[in-house]
Scaffold this active site. Structure first.
Site, PDB file in Angstrom:
ATOM      1  N   GLY A  86     -13.673  31.611  14.530  1.00  0.00           N
ATOM      2  CA  GLY A  86     -12.847  30.842  15.457  1.00  0.00           C
ATOM      3  C   GLY A  86     -13.580  30.272  16.658  1.00  0.00           C
ATOM      4  O   GLY A  86     -13.036  29.463  17.399  1.00  0.00           O
TER       5      GLY A  86
ATOM      6  N   GLY B 140     -17.685  29.038  18.152  1.00  0.00           N
ATOM      7  CA  GLY B 140     -19.139  28.946  18.126  1.00  0.00           C
ATOM      8  C   GLY B 140     -19.569  28.577  19.526  1.00  0.00           C
ATOM      9  O   GLY B 140     -19.962  29.416  20.337  1.00  0.00           O
ATOM     10  N   SER B 141     -19.396  27.279  19.844  1.00  0.00           N
ATOM     11  CA  SER B 141     -19.735  26.817  21.188  1.00  0.00           C
ATOM     12  C   SER B 141     -18.879  27.525  22.240  1.00  0.00           C
ATOM     13  O   SER B 141     -19.320  27.776  23.354  1.00  0.00           O
ATOM     14  CB  SER B 141     -19.508  25.306  21.289  1.00  0.00           C
TER      15      SER B 141
ATOM     16  N   ASP C 264     -30.980  31.428  26.389  1.00  0.00           N
ATOM     17  CA  ASP C 264     -31.937  30.630  27.173  1.00  0.00           C
ATOM     18  C   ASP C 264     -33.341  30.785  26.596  1.00  0.00           C
ATOM     19  O   ASP C 264     -34.058  29.808  26.390  1.00  0.00           O
ATOM     20  CB  ASP C 264     -31.983  31.109  28.630  1.00  0.00           C
TER      21      ASP C 264
ATOM     22  N   ARG D  99     -51.440   5.736   0.263  1.00  0.00           N
ATOM     23  CA  ARG D  99     -50.575   4.855  -0.524  1.00  0.00           C
ATOM     24  C   ARG D  99     -51.007   3.396  -0.346  1.00  0.00           C
ATOM     25  O   ARG D  99     -51.068   2.893   0.770  1.00  0.00           O
ATOM     26  CB  ARG D  99     -49.129   5.026  -0.045  1.00  0.00           C
TER      27      ARG D  99
ATOM     28  N   GLY E 168     -41.018   6.517   1.234  1.00  0.00           N
ATOM     29  CA  GLY E 168     -40.186   5.763   0.299  1.00  0.00           C
ATOM     30  C   GLY E 168     -39.610   6.687  -0.758  1.00  0.00           C
ATOM     31  O   GLY E 168     -39.183   7.795  -0.464  1.00  0.00           O
TER      32      GLY E 168
ATOM     33  N   GLU F  70     -27.986  28.118  18.057  1.00  0.00           N
ATOM     34  CA  GLU F  70     -28.423  28.520  19.399  1.00  0.00           C
ATOM     35  C   GLU F  70     -28.024  27.496  20.452  1.00  0.00           C
ATOM     36  O   GLU F  70     -28.712  27.283  21.434  1.00  0.00           O
ATOM     37  CB  GLU F  70     -29.930  28.788  19.424  1.00  0.00           C
TER      38      GLU F  70
ATOM     39  N   THR G 254     -25.465  23.826  20.338  1.00  0.00           N
ATOM     40  CA  THR G 254     -25.557  22.466  19.794  1.00  0.00           C
ATOM     41  C   THR G 254     -26.185  21.542  20.839  1.00  0.00           C
ATOM     42  O   THR G 254     -26.240  21.871  22.034  1.00  0.00           O
ATOM     43  CB  THR G 254     -24.157  21.933  19.479  1.00  0.00           C
TER      44      THR G 254
ATOM     45  N   GLU H 117     -24.913  19.060  22.064  1.00  0.00           N
ATOM     46  CA  GLU H 117     -23.882  18.736  23.049  1.00  0.00           C
ATOM     47  C   GLU H 117     -23.807  19.818  24.122  1.00  0.00           C
ATOM     48  O   GLU H 117     -23.716  19.527  25.316  1.00  0.00           O
ATOM     49  CB  GLU H 117     -22.514  18.586  22.340  1.00  0.00           C
TER      50      GLU H 117
END
Lengths: 393, 233
Positions: free
Chosen positions: A139, A141-142, A250, A278, A349, A373, A375, A377
């Site tokens: 339920g 995470g962040s 941290d 290549r 490629g 650890e 996001t 955001e």
């Protein structure tokens, strides 16, 4: 081994001798022991047990731990170098090293009693045992403050109930740091940290997640059903769990930044090598500006993130505040590896899309670094929070 | 018995690097090229450290002849467990012309000065695949064309290390830290009474000829006739 004052920042220009030897040693290990097997570990979802044991013997599984407790007694700059080189060979192995060092040993080293350190750190320095860190839940995470796993006291035991999700190393670990709420009314200030051995009655594991990348690590739910541990298994003071988790993360961010750098460097190596070999339009594709611009952008992205990572490590080693820099390091390194691994496939490629070349594995391994650890955001929120504090009217 | 072992360690172009000849064919390109300890020297260091761990010898001294950068190679040997280092400073023109004759004179002078019981070097020919002490003699198993040969030699002795002698360890992190405090002494060849004048002159360096594609034949008779045509039979 903390370097003092502004001398430490010359390390950004040229690493000290010991750190250079350490970096070379880890690079040699990665080249000889990890790169040749990384593809197979990925295909077979196989935990690199032998390699983890060898890294343990070298001291890499407990780099910051003092020698008296069985560790290598080195600093976080050394740790970031080691994790980068290991990850360059195999991202999954780099993840195991990082989780054990930063997320499991880290909090015990910082918040544990002397008895707890001997019991819960020393056996985990040799590579024989690894630990894990159980904060996230199905339920949240962040939203780490909303932990719904509970711990109630019954006599001389804590009894834990709840489910933790996305726990790296879970199927291979011999212990875990678990966060559970001891006082729901206090919200995030009511969360406490606990140490639980694995296996243990009342603790069971969910199915192994089938992930996009870092497939050689096990990721699963940890389910606690009336899981009983002695009172002495609480880590740190009651109610300090959230603070312990945030401070642990941290430092963990520096480890993940280093992991991302390793994968990014491997992608760049792969692309640059291919650019020499290549031939298209009558010459190696490295002669084409379109390819050159990609290689240049990749190198700039990796090197900038690397310097931010080293700076965060040096600040931590000098015992200065490093929360903002660690978040910046993790943010830039993870965005750099997403970019580099994407562009490496582009340079290769069709060859970048098949498993004959490692580029596709780097692309898949890279993706998690922007998520776990914290996001990207969340990293931005952490950085902004620090900036606003700095500019407080 | 001094219980002291000298190990020669050489800084060379990394074995994984593609070697390129300079455009003027005078030598190979070394500037900016990755260098490391010769892999056979690693095996020599490992053997010496193992003998010390078994308490058969007391001290391992790593020696390198070369410019300033040779110190990195000595530090790596210290990180693997050598006790101290000796850097014989040879640079510039002297280093370009430094050959096996001069190096062996230097090693001999050092072995005498340090009263070394044993000198272990990375191989150039075949040699030791097992080293053990037997009283005050040294038992060495060496690989020869026909198989393995066990010999007893008295010390001081020189042993060269073969690929199968051991697998070199990775330096452990605590040892890398400890290596910082170990001493590296600086010595000049003149101090050892060694004359560096070269008896050899390099005229030209070329890349080996490109391997040409082979030719496939259908039958043994074809093979024989092709060999005859090429003047090989």
């Amino acid at each position: 081994m903390a370097l003092g004052g502004c001398r430490s920042f010359s390390a950004l220009a040229e690493l000290p001798d010991t750190h250079q030897i350490l970096r070379q040693t880890c690079r040699d290990f990665a080249d000889r022991e990890l790169t040749p097997i990384a593809g197979r570990l990925d295909r077979e979802h196989a935990f690199p047990l032998k390699q983890v044991q060898e890294l343990g013997a070298m001291g890499v599984m407990a780099m910051e731990v003092p020698e008296e407790l069985g560790g290598a007694g080195m600093d976080y700059l050394a740790y970031s170098l080691a994790v980068e080189e290991i990850s360059r060979g195999c991202a999954s192995t780099g993840c195991v090293v990082s989780v054990n060092n930063s997320l499991y040993i880290g909090p015990v080293l910082k918040f544990g009693t002397e008895e707890q350190k001997t019991e819960w750190i020393t056996p985990f320095t040799t590579g024989e045992k690894v630990g894990c860190f159980a904060l996230s839940e199905p339920g949240n995470g962040s939203d780490a403050g909303a932990a719904s796993t509970v711990a109630r006291q019954e006599g001389d035991e804590w009894v834990l109930n709840g489910t933790k999700a996305w726990i790296t190393n879970s199927w291979d670990a011999a212990a875990t740091v678990v966060f559970a709420t001891t006082d729901k009314k206090l919200k995030h200030k009511g969360i406490s940290a606990f140490l639980i051995p694995m296996p243990h009655p009342g603790l069971s594991l969910g199915k192994k997640e089938d992930k996009l990348g870092i497939k050689a690590t096990s990721t699963a739910n940890i389910i606690l059903e009336d899981c009983r541990v002695p009172l002495g298994n609480m880590l740190g003071p009651r109610g300090a769990g959230f603070k312990i988790a945030m401070q642990t993360l941290d430092s963990g961010r520096i480890g993940i930044a280093a992991q991302a750098l390793g994968i990014a460097q491997a992608s760049l190596d792969c692309a640059a090598d291919y650019a020499h070999k290549r031939i298209a339009f009558g010459a190696p594709i490295g002669k084409l500006q379109a390819v050159q611009f990609k290689l240049a952008d990749m190198n700039v992205a990796v090197e900038s993130a690397r310097l931010l990572t080293w700076k965060a490590a040096l600040l931590r080693d000098s015992k200065k505040p490093f929360t903002k820099e660690a978040a910046m390091a993790k943010l830039t390194a993870s965005e750099a590896v997403t970019f580099c691994s994407h562009q490496a496939i582009q340079v290769l490629g069709g060859m970048g899309y098949v498993s004959d070349m490692p580029a596709e594995r780097h692309y898949r391994d890279a993706r998690i670094t922007e998520i776990y650890e914290g996001t990207s955001e969340i990293q931005r929120l952490v950085i902004a929070g620090q900036i606003l504090k700095e500019y407080q009217a | 018995m001094s219980g002291r072992v000298l190990v020669g360690v050489k800084r060379v172009i990394d074995y994984a690097v593609k070697i390129r000849v300079k455009p003027d064919n005078s030598s190979v390109v070394t500037d900016g090229v990755k260098h490391s300890m010769n892999p056979f020297c690693e095996i020599a260091v490992e053997e010496a450290v193992k003998l010390k761990e078994k308490k058969l010898i007391k001290e391992v001294v790593a020696v390198s002849c070369g410019p300033q950068q040779a110190q990195e190679t000595i530090r790596t040997a210290l990180a693997m467990g050598a006790d101290r280092g000796i850097h014989v400073e040879v640079s510039g023109k002297d280093y370009e012309t430094l050959g096996p004759l001069q190096v062996s004179k230097i090693m001999a002078a050092l072995a005498k000065k340090e009263e070394a019981q044993l000198v272990i070097l990375g191989k150039q020919g075949t040699f030791a695949s097992e080293v053990a002490f037997d009283g005050d003699k040294i038992k060495v198993v060496r690989e020869i064309d026909g198989g393995l040969e066990t010999i007893m030699i008295s010390s001081p002795a020189v042993i060269t290390a073969d690929l199968r002698l051991n697998t070199p360890r990775y330096a452990t992190l605590p040892n890398i830290m400890k290596a910082k405090k170990k001493k590296i002494a600086n010595v000049k060849p003149a101090d050892l009474g060694v004359d560096l004048t070269s008896r050899l002159e390099v005229l030209r360096v070329d890349e080996p000829p490109q391997r040409e594609a082979g030719v496939k034949v259908e039958t043994v008779d074809d093979l024989v006739s092709k060999l005859k045509d090429a003047g090989r039979l």
